[in-house]
Design a protein around this motif. Structure first.
Motif, PDB file in Angstrom:
ATOM      1  N   UNK A 166      -8.969  -2.131  -1.696  1.00 43.31           N
ATOM      2  CA  UNK A 166      -8.566  -1.836  -0.316  1.00 43.31           C
ATOM      3  C   UNK A 166      -7.143  -1.266  -0.274  1.00 43.31           C
ATOM      4  N   UNK A 167      -6.239  -1.897  -1.006  1.00 42.13           N
ATOM      5  CA  UNK A 167      -4.850  -1.457  -0.981  1.00 42.13           C
ATOM      6  C   UNK A 167      -4.677  -0.068  -1.593  1.00 42.13           C
ATOM      7  N   UNK A 168      -5.498   0.273  -2.568  1.00 44.73           N
ATOM      8  CA  UNK A 168      -5.377   1.562  -3.244  1.00 44.73           C
ATOM      9  C   UNK A 168      -6.441   2.565  -2.784  1.00 44.73           C
ATOM     10  N   UNK A 169      -7.016   2.315  -1.610  1.00 48.99           N
ATOM     11  CA  UNK A 169      -8.130   3.149  -1.143  1.00 48.99           C
ATOM     12  C   UNK A 169      -7.731   4.614  -0.989  1.00 48.99           C
ATOM     13  N   UNK A 170      -6.507   4.878  -0.576  1.00 48.55           N
ATOM     14  CA  UNK A 170      -6.092   6.268  -0.354  1.00 48.55           C
ATOM     15  C   UNK A 170      -5.950   7.021  -1.685  1.00 48.55           C
ATOM     16  N   UNK A 171      -5.501   6.337  -2.719  1.00 46.12           N
ATOM     17  CA  UNK A 171      -5.388   6.973  -4.029  1.00 46.12           C
ATOM     18  C   UNK A 171      -6.743   7.092  -4.709  1.00 46.12           C
ATOM     19  N   UNK A 172      -7.626   6.121  -4.494  1.00 41.74           N
ATOM     20  CA  UNK A 172      -8.919   6.117  -5.169  1.00 41.74           C
ATOM     21  C   UNK A 172      -9.908   7.087  -4.546  1.00 41.74           C
ATOM     22  N   UNK A 173      -9.815   7.285  -3.232  1.00 37.24           N
ATOM     23  CA  UNK A 173     -10.814   8.088  -2.516  1.00 37.24           C
ATOM     24  C   UNK A 173     -11.015   9.475  -3.118  1.00 37.24           C
ATOM     25  N   UNK A 174      -9.959  10.264  -3.337  1.00 41.00           N
ATOM     26  CA  UNK A 174     -10.187  11.609  -3.895  1.00 41.00           C
ATOM     27  C   UNK A 174     -10.728  11.579  -5.319  1.00 41.00           C
ATOM     28  N   UNK A 194     -15.639   0.950   2.895  1.00 44.44           N
ATOM     29  CA  UNK A 194     -14.534   0.258   3.546  1.00 44.44           C
ATOM     30  C   UNK A 194     -15.006  -0.927   4.372  1.00 44.44           C
ATOM     31  N   UNK A 195     -16.198  -0.825   4.953  1.00 41.28           N
ATOM     32  CA  UNK A 195     -16.706  -1.955   5.728  1.00 41.28           C
ATOM     33  C   UNK A 195     -16.978  -3.158   4.843  1.00 41.28           C
ATOM     34  N   UNK A 196     -17.365  -2.915   3.606  1.00 41.68           N
ATOM     35  CA  UNK A 196     -17.580  -4.014   2.655  1.00 41.68           C
ATOM     36  C   UNK A 196     -16.251  -4.654   2.280  1.00 41.68           C
ATOM     37  N   UNK A 197     -15.248  -3.836   2.022  1.00 41.41           N
ATOM     38  CA  UNK A 197     -13.945  -4.355   1.632  1.00 41.41           C
ATOM     39  C   UNK A 197     -13.263  -5.112   2.771  1.00 41.41           C
ATOM     40  N   UNK A 216      -5.808 -12.669   5.807  1.00 41.51           N
ATOM     41  CA  UNK A 216      -4.384 -12.334   5.713  1.00 41.51           C
ATOM     42  C   UNK A 216      -4.128 -11.306   4.622  1.00 41.51           C
ATOM     43  N   UNK A 217      -4.871 -11.408   3.503  1.00 34.99           N
ATOM     44  CA  UNK A 217      -4.686 -10.450   2.419  1.00 34.99           C
ATOM     45  C   UNK A 217      -5.100  -9.055   2.854  1.00 34.99           C
ATOM     46  N   UNK A 218      -6.258  -8.964   3.513  1.00 31.98           N
ATOM     47  CA  UNK A 218      -6.728  -7.664   3.976  1.00 31.98           C
ATOM     48  C   UNK A 218      -5.801  -7.085   5.019  1.00 31.98           C
ATOM     49  N   UNK A 219      -5.356  -7.957   5.966  1.00 35.68           N
ATOM     50  CA  UNK A 219      -4.448  -7.500   7.017  1.00 35.68           C
ATOM     51  C   UNK A 219      -3.137  -7.009   6.421  1.00 35.68           C
ATOM     52  N   UNK A 220      -2.637  -7.728   5.431  1.00 37.85           N
ATOM     53  CA  UNK A 220      -1.386  -7.340   4.776  1.00 37.85           C
ATOM     54  C   UNK A 220      -1.581  -6.031   4.023  1.00 37.85           C
ATOM     55  N   UNK A 221      -2.817  -5.826   3.478  1.00 38.26           N
ATOM     56  CA  UNK A 221      -3.088  -4.611   2.701  1.00 38.26           C
ATOM     57  C   UNK A 221      -3.120  -3.381   3.569  1.00 38.26           C
ATOM     58  N   UNK A 222      -3.383  -3.524   4.883  1.00 42.42           N
ATOM     59  CA  UNK A 222      -3.392  -2.372   5.770  1.00 42.42           C
ATOM     60  C   UNK A 222      -2.009  -1.748   5.869  1.00 42.42           C
TER      61      UNK A 222
END
Length: 413
Positions: free
Chosen positions: A354-362, A373-376, A407-413
């Motif tokens: 989730x935290x690295x989604x922008x780098x991983x996507x391409x 993303x809905x799963x994560x 909290x982890x997911x929220x912080x990862x946003x």
């Protein structure tokens, strides 16, 4: 026709997704800890990446504990099935061999290497007699006369047969094979020839007649803990002696995407104020940190060289955070710790994705894949099923776990 320069090939691969991408998996070792961590991490990866089938890779490369997981994946076992077998000891998911249901229990790795002890005991009288004779004739010091007594020390104290026997039964199941040549996917298991210090890749032509279970046991024979495994008159030990991961083997087979899972990283106590000092833990903590640092340093060097030699290949590394104290100090021979660590690896890998989604996507898009993303974002997902417990404590623990994930997911946003 001359080939395009490496830079041009890399640019072309960045703009056009491969029709049928070749995916390689390289899994490092690290003892029972690595088995549990890799199961949790791979389960999270399998759930979160659309278009990726971990049982349909072009090639699997396994070292030490990673060899166990690689061999299971190549035989069609999913990470979730491995969780039931290796972590939860689920009878319903157990491997059914000739002696009934077989469950892998880490405590079996603590069985003494009786055959090795017996072999060394048989040579002890001759060594004592030879030392006594040398002392009587030469009148040398006792230390020099009896120095050959070190040959009576076992080459390993724990039996690794539990690994080989379990995998032999697991690969005897319908649709599986204990023969490299019969697998639909390429599988490479790396071990080290003790007499030459050279890495040997089982599964390559000329080295594919060794049973997979035997090759895995050899690759997992940690020196000092497990005796070397004899294959064809040679003795083999842990494949990590030369390299931590051996990902270059997968790259040489022309993969487009290489997924690497490394469960062993050095612990960084400076991340948290008041963190436990490693020197306070004594010799075992010092040795653990030393080995982890050496293995991880070699891994970083290898990955850097891969990026230079194969610039058109996307290489994704999944590993624990350096501040994960629980993972560093855990006792992997404990049943409760085994379950908790697997779940922790699953949740932390989800968080990392989730935290690295922008780098991983391409990178994933180049191979026709994408993150779900809905799963994560679904904080209710778990891997390891909860054991029965008192209702009040169960509800409290579940609530705290849900809060922590949120909290982890929220912080990862």
């Amino acid at each position: 026709m001359p080939r395009k320069p490496a830079a041009a090939r890399a640019a072309a691969s960045a703009t056009a997704p491969a029709a049928t991408p070749k995916v390689g998996l390289a899994l490092a070792g690290g003892g029972p800890l690595a088995v549990v961590y890799e199961i949790g991490a791979l389960a999270a990866i399998a759930e979160a990446i659309e278009g990726l089938d971990l049982n349909d890779a072009e090639i699997y490369v396994g070292v030490s504990a990673g060899a166990i997981i690689s061999a299971a994946l190549a035989n069609g076992y999913t990470p979730h099935q491995m969780c039931r077998l290796f972590v939860e000891s689920d009878v319903d998911a157990a491997v059914h061999g000739t002696a009934g249901a077989m469950l892998f229990k880490p405590e079996t790795l603590l069985r003494p290497a009786l055959r090795e002890f017996g072999r060394r005991a048989r040579v002890l009288p001759g060594l004592l007699a030879g030392g006594a004779l040398h002392y009587a004739r030469q009148r040398a010091s006792l230390a020099s006369s009896f120095e050959r007594l070190t040959e009576a020390l076992p080459a390993g104290f724990l039996s690794g047969d539990a690994i080989g026997n379990f995998l032999k039964a697991a690969f005897a199941a319908k649709g599986c094979s204990n023969d490299f040549r019969q697998l639909p996917r390429k599988l490479r298991i790396v071990a080290t020839d003790l007499d030459t210090g050279k890495a040997v890749c089982f599964g390559e032509p000329g080295r594919d007649d060794t049973p997979i279970s035997v090759a895995v046991q050899a690759s997992s024979a940690v020196p000092g803990l497990f005796p070397p495994v004899e294959i064809g008159g040679h003795h083999f030990v842990d494949g990590a002696l030369r390299k931590t991961m051996h990902g270059s083997i997968a790259l040489e087979h022309g993969v487009d995407l290489l997924l690497c899972v490394n469960p062993i990283v050095p612990y960084n106590a400076r991340f948290k104020q008041g963190a436990r000092k490693l020197t306070n833990g004594g010799l075992l903590d010092v040795l653990s940190q030393t080995v982890r640092s050496i293995l991880h340093s070699r891994l970083e060097t290898g990955l850097a060289s891969y990026q230079v030699s194969h610039p058109g290949v996307d290489i994704l590394l999944f590993q624990p955070s350096e501040d994960d104290a629980e993972l560093f100090f855990t006792n992997m021979f404990s049943y409760n710790n085994r379950r908790r660590t697997c779940e922790q690896a699953y949740q932390n890998t989800r968080l990392m994705l989730w935290q690295q989604r922008h780098q991983l996507a391409p990178k994933l898009a180049r191979h026709g894949m994408r993150l779900k993303l809905n799963v994560l974002q679904d904080s209710s997902l778990t891997l390891v099923r909860q054991r029965p417990r008192r209702k009040a404590l169960g509800r409290l623990d579940a609530a705290l776990s849900d809060l922590e994930r949120y909290l982890k997911v929220a912080h990862g946003r």
